[in-house]
Design a protein around this motif. Sequence first.
Motif, mmCIF file in Angstrom:
data_model
loop_
_atom_site.group_PDB
_atom_site.id
_atom_site.type_symbol
_atom_site.label_atom_id
_atom_site.label_comp_id
_atom_site.label_asym_id
_atom_site.label_seq_id
_atom_site.Cartn_x
_atom_site.Cartn_y
_atom_site.Cartn_z
ATOM 1 N N UNK A 224 142.021 70.853 -4.975
ATOM 2 C CA UNK A 224 141.983 70.788 -3.614
ATOM 3 C C UNK A 224 140.757 71.602 -3.094
ATOM 4 N N UNK A 225 140.192 71.511 -1.730
ATOM 5 C CA UNK A 225 138.718 72.611 -0.874
ATOM 6 C C UNK A 225 139.462 71.582 0.533
ATOM 7 N N UNK A 226 139.031 73.363 0.654
ATOM 8 C CA UNK A 226 139.226 73.449 2.317
ATOM 9 C C UNK A 226 138.839 74.458 2.435
ATOM 10 N N UNK A 227 137.489 74.961 3.274
ATOM 11 C CA UNK A 227 136.517 75.508 3.793
ATOM 12 C C UNK A 227 136.507 76.484 2.982
ATOM 13 N N UNK A 228 136.036 76.280 2.134
ATOM 14 C CA UNK A 228 135.904 77.110 1.078
ATOM 15 C C UNK A 228 136.904 77.741 0.316
ATOM 16 N N UNK A 229 137.474 77.045 0.165
ATOM 17 C CA UNK A 229 138.994 77.341 -0.647
ATOM 18 C C UNK A 229 138.981 76.553 -1.407
ATOM 19 N N UNK A 230 139.903 76.994 -2.115
ATOM 20 C CA UNK A 230 141.010 76.091 -3.472
ATOM 21 C C UNK A 230 141.526 76.310 -3.937
ATOM 22 N N UNK A 231 142.503 74.914 -3.679
ATOM 23 C CA UNK A 231 143.780 74.845 -4.126
ATOM 24 C C UNK A 231 144.002 74.232 -5.405
ATOM 25 N N UNK A 232 144.414 75.125 -6.453
ATOM 26 C CA UNK A 232 144.918 74.116 -7.289
ATOM 27 C C UNK A 232 146.104 74.370 -7.502
ATOM 28 N N UNK A 233 146.930 72.866 -7.848
ATOM 29 C CA UNK A 233 148.631 72.707 -8.250
ATOM 30 C C UNK A 233 148.483 72.210 -9.210
ATOM 31 N N UNK A 279 144.386 64.467 4.685
ATOM 32 C CA UNK A 279 142.627 63.657 4.565
ATOM 33 C C UNK A 279 142.016 64.787 4.666
ATOM 34 N N UNK A 280 142.794 66.233 6.011
ATOM 35 C CA UNK A 280 141.890 67.137 5.946
ATOM 36 C C UNK A 280 141.464 67.765 4.907
ATOM 37 N N UNK A 281 142.029 68.100 3.100
ATOM 38 C CA UNK A 281 141.756 68.391 2.087
ATOM 39 C C UNK A 281 140.770 67.522 1.454
ATOM 40 N N UNK A 282 139.783 68.543 0.862
ATOM 41 C CA UNK A 282 138.563 67.450 0.055
ATOM 42 C C UNK A 282 139.041 67.559 -1.225
ATOM 43 N N UNK A 283 138.920 66.755 -1.881
ATOM 44 C CA UNK A 283 139.353 66.314 -3.287
ATOM 45 C C UNK A 283 138.104 66.763 -4.661
ATOM 46 N N UNK A 284 138.280 66.417 -5.601
ATOM 47 C CA UNK A 284 137.919 66.703 -6.614
ATOM 48 C C UNK A 284 136.390 64.628 -6.507
ATOM 49 N N UNK A 285 135.779 65.880 -6.824
ATOM 50 C CA UNK A 285 134.763 64.259 -6.376
ATOM 51 C C UNK A 285 134.547 63.478 -7.661
ATOM 52 N N UNK A 286 133.925 62.065 -7.444
ATOM 53 C CA UNK A 286 134.934 61.369 -8.307
ATOM 54 C C UNK A 286 133.443 60.193 -8.261
ATOM 55 N N UNK A 287 131.641 60.122 -8.800
ATOM 56 C CA UNK A 287 131.080 59.564 -8.380
ATOM 57 C C UNK A 287 130.926 59.434 -9.389
#
Length: 318
Positions: A224-233, A279-287
């Motif tokens: 997950x991504x927010x304000x340039x930070x990456x959060x891996x779970x 929803x405020x967190x972006x996630x991996x793109x999946x085009x």
Amino acid sequence: MKNRKRHEKLKHFQILIENMRSFNDIQTFIDVASCASISEAARQNEQTPAAVSAAIKRLEKDLGNVLFIRSTRSLRLSVAGEQFLSYAKDSLSLIQQGVAAVQTAVGEVTGTLQVSAPCDLGRNKLSEWLNEFLAHYPHVKLKLHLSDEVSDIYSQSIDIALRFGVPKDSQLIAAPLFLNNARILVASAEYIAKNGLLTHPLNLTQHTTITFMRFGEVFKEWRFYKNGAVQKVQLNCQHIVNDGEMVRRWALEGKGIAYKSYLDVIDDLASGQLVHLCPEWQSDPLPLYMMYADRRQMTPVISAFRAFIQQKITALVG
């Protein structure tokens, strides 16, 4: 005078039919060379091995050369066959482009459409769209292959493959269908009522999660991504399945939180059956892309299919 003109027209028509047969024989030759097998080429084209063998023999007779070296267990191109193959591909490509131009000009879309697609997208979106497409183009024949495994366009009877994710195979051509698609966290209202609302991705470890696996590999790291930070779970997922549609179904049944393609759950979100979490967190793109092997494959039926699916997706996502 009238009889002579009629005779000339009949003769011209006969030559045209004979040439079309030669074109078909050349295509058969290319297919056999690609498969290195008469029986496999026959199976892929829904012909008998005898019919394919007869086409090769006609072409060899017309050319005055042996195109394949045959044995009881193997088949390979002769020197003449290797020389002729590239010319055959180029000539057929030009013919197909000419036919495509003529068909497009008169509004005719015919032929066989061989499509591969992921299970969830195929069953819940594509099947309905294809019914409408076939009703609009009644002369199109459809072969639909649904699988969450990555189909091999080169070895399987597939013209185009719909695939999620950034393409990794540089040899394939990728035509974008929906570039803004991404994975999102979703759960049913029932699950949320029982287990509470997820407020941060790190809290996923305190919840029941549903995930997907392919070729035995479990997708248990969610990013997950927010304000340039990456959060891996890293998750110890309780429900694991190799079918993307089952991931969605289990989420709908309240079994846990899923990390699904937005395009797959867009209707469930609209109906309220699923809720978008964090929803405020972006996630991996999946085009979503339409993949194919060669630009020369862009026949009228494939061009029409791409335009139709693009229109359906645009209408769906607004």
